[in-house]
Scaffold this motif. Structure first.
Motif, mmCIF file in Angstrom:
data_model
loop_
_atom_site.group_PDB
_atom_site.id
_atom_site.type_symbol
_atom_site.label_atom_id
_atom_site.label_comp_id
_atom_site.label_asym_id
_atom_site.label_seq_id
_atom_site.Cartn_x
_atom_site.Cartn_y
_atom_site.Cartn_z
ATOM 1 N N PHE A 124 -9.875 -45.997 -42.902
ATOM 2 C CA PHE A 124 -9.644 -45.278 -41.657
ATOM 3 C C PHE A 124 -10.663 -45.710 -40.621
ATOM 4 C CE2 PHE A 124 -12.661 -43.039 -44.239
ATOM 5 C CZ PHE A 124 -13.649 -42.642 -43.356
ATOM 6 N N ASP A 125 -10.380 -45.379 -39.367
ATOM 7 C CA ASP A 125 -11.338 -45.534 -38.277
ATOM 8 C C ASP A 125 -11.823 -44.147 -37.890
ATOM 9 O OD1 ASP A 125 -10.900 -48.238 -38.262
ATOM 10 O OD2 ASP A 125 -9.492 -48.190 -36.591
ATOM 11 N N PHE A 126 -13.122 -44.042 -37.663
ATOM 12 C CA PHE A 126 -13.707 -42.782 -37.207
ATOM 13 C C PHE A 126 -14.263 -43.003 -35.808
ATOM 14 C CE2 PHE A 126 -17.341 -39.997 -36.557
ATOM 15 C CZ PHE A 126 -16.774 -38.759 -36.807
ATOM 16 N N VAL A 127 -13.758 -42.246 -34.836
ATOM 17 C CA VAL A 127 -14.168 -42.382 -33.443
ATOM 18 C C VAL A 127 -14.723 -41.046 -32.971
ATOM 19 C CG1 VAL A 127 -13.445 -42.976 -31.106
ATOM 20 C CG2 VAL A 127 -12.333 -44.070 -33.071
ATOM 21 N N SER A 128 -15.962 -41.041 -32.502
ATOM 22 C CA SER A 128 -16.564 -39.804 -32.021
ATOM 23 C C SER A 128 -16.899 -39.922 -30.549
ATOM 24 C CB SER A 128 -17.839 -39.481 -32.808
ATOM 25 O OG SER A 128 -18.851 -40.451 -32.564
ATOM 26 N N ASN A 129 -16.923 -38.765 -29.881
ATOM 27 C CA ASN A 129 -17.249 -38.750 -28.461
ATOM 28 C C ASN A 129 -17.998 -37.471 -28.129
ATOM 29 O OD1 ASN A 129 -16.258 -37.813 -25.475
ATOM 30 N ND2 ASN A 129 -16.582 -40.014 -25.581
ATOM 31 N N LEU A 130 -19.120 -37.614 -27.438
ATOM 32 C CA LEU A 130 -19.910 -36.477 -26.987
ATOM 33 C C LEU A 130 -19.902 -36.465 -25.470
ATOM 34 C CD1 LEU A 130 -21.840 -34.111 -27.531
ATOM 35 C CD2 LEU A 130 -23.722 -35.755 -27.503
ATOM 36 N N LYS A 131 -19.232 -35.480 -24.897
ATOM 37 C CA LYS A 131 -19.205 -35.316 -23.449
ATOM 38 C C LYS A 131 -20.411 -34.488 -23.059
ATOM 39 C CE LYS A 131 -16.304 -33.761 -19.606
ATOM 40 N NZ LYS A 131 -15.002 -33.110 -19.232
ATOM 41 N N LEU A 132 -21.400 -35.129 -22.434
ATOM 42 C CA LEU A 132 -22.662 -34.469 -22.131
ATOM 43 C C LEU A 132 -22.512 -33.464 -20.997
ATOM 44 C CD1 LEU A 132 -25.097 -37.522 -22.241
ATOM 45 C CD2 LEU A 132 -24.510 -35.960 -24.081
ATOM 46 N N ASP A 133 -23.357 -32.439 -21.038
ATOM 47 C CA ASP A 133 -23.435 -31.529 -19.908
ATOM 48 C C ASP A 133 -23.843 -32.325 -18.678
ATOM 49 O OD1 ASP A 133 -22.839 -29.485 -21.609
ATOM 50 O OD2 ASP A 133 -24.900 -28.793 -21.842
ATOM 51 N N ALA A 134 -23.300 -31.962 -17.518
ATOM 52 C CA ALA A 134 -23.531 -32.727 -16.294
ATOM 53 C C ALA A 134 -25.007 -32.890 -15.983
ATOM 54 C CB ALA A 134 -22.814 -32.052 -15.123
ATOM 55 N N ALA A 135 -25.820 -31.890 -16.304
ATOM 56 C CA ALA A 135 -27.246 -31.933 -15.969
ATOM 57 C C ALA A 135 -28.041 -32.863 -16.881
ATOM 58 C CB ALA A 135 -27.832 -30.526 -16.033
ATOM 59 N N ALA A 136 -27.433 -33.315 -17.988
ATOM 60 C CA ALA A 136 -28.179 -34.131 -18.951
ATOM 61 C C ALA A 136 -28.519 -35.507 -18.403
ATOM 62 C CB ALA A 136 -27.378 -34.263 -20.247
ATOM 63 N N LEU A 137 -27.579 -36.125 -17.669
ATOM 64 C CA LEU A 137 -27.813 -37.456 -17.103
ATOM 65 C C LEU A 137 -28.240 -37.291 -15.646
ATOM 66 C CD1 LEU A 137 -24.749 -39.317 -18.638
ATOM 67 C CD2 LEU A 137 -27.097 -39.306 -19.464
ATOM 68 N N ASP A 138 -29.517 -36.940 -15.468
ATOM 69 C CA ASP A 138 -30.017 -36.604 -14.137
ATOM 70 C C ASP A 138 -30.802 -37.730 -13.469
ATOM 71 O OD1 ASP A 138 -31.997 -36.468 -16.015
ATOM 72 O OD2 ASP A 138 -32.750 -34.502 -15.430
ATOM 73 N N GLY A 139 -30.795 -38.908 -14.070
ATOM 74 C CA GLY A 139 -31.484 -40.060 -13.495
ATOM 75 C C GLY A 139 -30.573 -41.259 -13.410
ATOM 76 N N LYS A 140 -31.079 -42.331 -12.833
ATOM 77 C CA LYS A 140 -30.267 -43.534 -12.665
ATOM 78 C C LYS A 140 -31.164 -44.766 -12.705
ATOM 79 C CE LYS A 140 -26.844 -43.412 -9.862
ATOM 80 N NZ LYS A 140 -25.993 -43.335 -8.637
ATOM 81 N N ILE A 141 -30.641 -45.817 -13.347
ATOM 82 C CA ILE A 141 -31.304 -47.113 -13.347
ATOM 83 C C ILE A 141 -30.353 -48.124 -12.727
ATOM 84 C CG2 ILE A 141 -32.066 -49.026 -14.812
ATOM 85 C CD1 ILE A 141 -33.287 -47.111 -16.688
ATOM 86 N N THR A 142 -30.864 -48.923 -11.828
ATOM 87 C CA THR A 142 -30.091 -50.008 -11.228
ATOM 88 C C THR A 142 -30.801 -51.319 -11.521
ATOM 89 O OG1 THR A 142 -31.267 -49.765 -9.134
ATOM 90 C CG2 THR A 142 -29.200 -48.545 -9.389
ATOM 91 N N GLY A 143 -30.058 -52.399 -11.517
ATOM 92 C CA GLY A 143 -30.671 -53.688 -11.775
ATOM 93 C C GLY A 143 -29.656 -54.813 -11.748
ATOM 94 N N ARG A 144 -30.095 -55.966 -12.231
ATOM 95 C CA ARG A 144 -29.254 -57.159 -12.217
ATOM 96 C C ARG A 144 -29.405 -57.881 -13.542
ATOM 97 N NH1 ARG A 144 -29.559 -62.589 -9.617
ATOM 98 N NH2 ARG A 144 -27.446 -63.119 -8.904
#
Length: 394
Positions: free
Chosen positions: A177-197
């Protein structure tokens, strides 16, 4: 007549994920699977491991007994909503599953058949859904008894620090079988950002690479994106948390940076082409102190290494273990420890199907430090595993 049933238990608990794997057919030997990933199993474990952990009972929400079991383990890095899906390779396989809250008496309760599930789904397989089952948005039922019923159940709200243990049980030895999991984080959890190239280190050309942010301690995927045609990317991350940001592109060696960001920041990543003698430094393969036991956060890095070896069959590798330079430790001890850690990495690769003939190992102890800095965040880079690609002669 007993119908063919594949049963899945999910056990929700808080605690340390790190442990010595003993047998994946038993709870104590559960295989570590990071959340937000897909894992394929060609065959379930044959038999119930070293001991039968599920006893006789009359509870309609529990399955009868173990037959061919595989235990999985997932750590929850952030609070959110957890869903999963089981995709049988043979659509006529019948998957059941149950969800429990962990307690010190859970193992005893399972053996006695008195454990009370938070969720369960023992519904008969639905061929129109190709036998799929799990937790899915849009469903409100907590339980599904044996027989006709809904194939999916209500999603699970989880908290940071929880761990999920999953046991998969098949009446017959199935096709996997294939096991696929997904965690939808609370909106406040990803409160930062990284940009780059992301660029090619050889000619500075941009790369439309895949960029992934993973939790440093569990290896769980927190967010991911694809760089644009100019190599530019932007990815959301949690502030104040140790994470790994990795860029990978076909034909290149992936590169991972350890971060603990306090504000939005810039991170440029230059990837080396896969060539003879190319060296890959794996900072994120961490070990228990003074041991050769690989910690959970290393799983994604090891899987990326396996992916390179599968896609580049003309290359062999040399695995080189390194420790810090401790003047108070015996140099022979450090050399032996670094060699054993290289062997531990090799064992993971062998279990993933890489041929033994393609791998050689050595240990350098603390003879080749990258830095003499006493700052912990810098000094820890000396505790690393390096991989050298060696193109096989025709």
């Amino acid at each position: 007549m007993m119908r063919s049933t594949l049963t899945i238990f999910i056990l929700l608990l808080s605690g340390n994920l790190v442990g010595q794997v003993k047998h994946s057919g038993d709870l104590e030997g559960a295989l570590l699977i990071p959340v937000n990933t897909s894992k394929s199993f060609k065959q379930e474990v044959r038999g119930f491991g070293r001991k039968q952990e599920i006893g006789l009972h009359k509870n309609p929400h529990l399955f009868e007994a173990e037959r061919n079991t595989t235990w999985l383990k997932l750590a929850i890095p952030q609070s959110g909503t957890f869903i999963f899906e089981i995709k049988p390779h043979l659509v006529t396989d019948d998957f059941d599953w149950m969800l429990f809250s962990q307690s010190r008496t859970l193992a005893t309760a399972l053996l006695k058949g008195s454990a009370s599930p938070l969720r369960s789904n023992n519904a008969r397989t639905d061929i129109s859904l190709k036998g799929k089952t799990g937790l899915k948005e849009g469903f409100t039922n907590l339980y599904a008894s044996p027989g006709p019923g809904k194939s999916f159940s209500k999603p699970l709200e989880v908290r940071k620090g929880d761990t999920l243990l999953i046991v998969i049980d098949n009446v017959n030895s199935g096709k996997g079988f294939d096991f696929v999991s997904n965690l939808k984080l609370d909106a406040a959890a990803l409160d930062g950002k990284i940009t780059g190239r992301v660029t090619n280190s050889a000619n500075k050309a941009p790369l439309a690479a895949k960029v992934v942010c993973e939790d440093d301690s569990t290896g769980a995927v927190l967010s991911q994106t694809i760089a644009d045609s100019k190599g530019n990317y932007s990815i959301n991350i949690p502030l104040g948390k140790s994470v790994n940001v990795t860029a990978q592109h076909q034909g290149f060696i992936f590169k991972t940076a350890d971060l603990r960001t306090k504000a939005n920041s810039q991170l440029d990543l230059a990837l080396d082409p896969i060539t003879n003698s190319a060296r890959l430094t794996l900072y994120n393969i961490h070990f228990s102190p003074d041991k050769d036991v690989i910690l959970p956060g290393a799983v994604p890095e090891l899987e990326r290494l396996v992916d390179i070896l599968q896609k580049e069959p003309a290359f062999d590798i040399k695995i080189i273990g390194h420790t810090n330079h401790n003047p108070f430790a015996d140099s022979r001890y450090l050399q032996r420890l670094s060699f054993n850690r290289a062997i531990a990495v090799k064992k993971v690769l062998l279990k993933s199907g890489v041929s033994d003939e393609r791998i050689s190992c050595s240990g350098m102890g603390g003879k080749s430090p990258l830095t003499n800095s006493r700052v912990a965040e810098e000094a820890i880079k000396n505790l690393r595993v390096e991989v050298v690609l060696v193109k096989r002669e025709e």
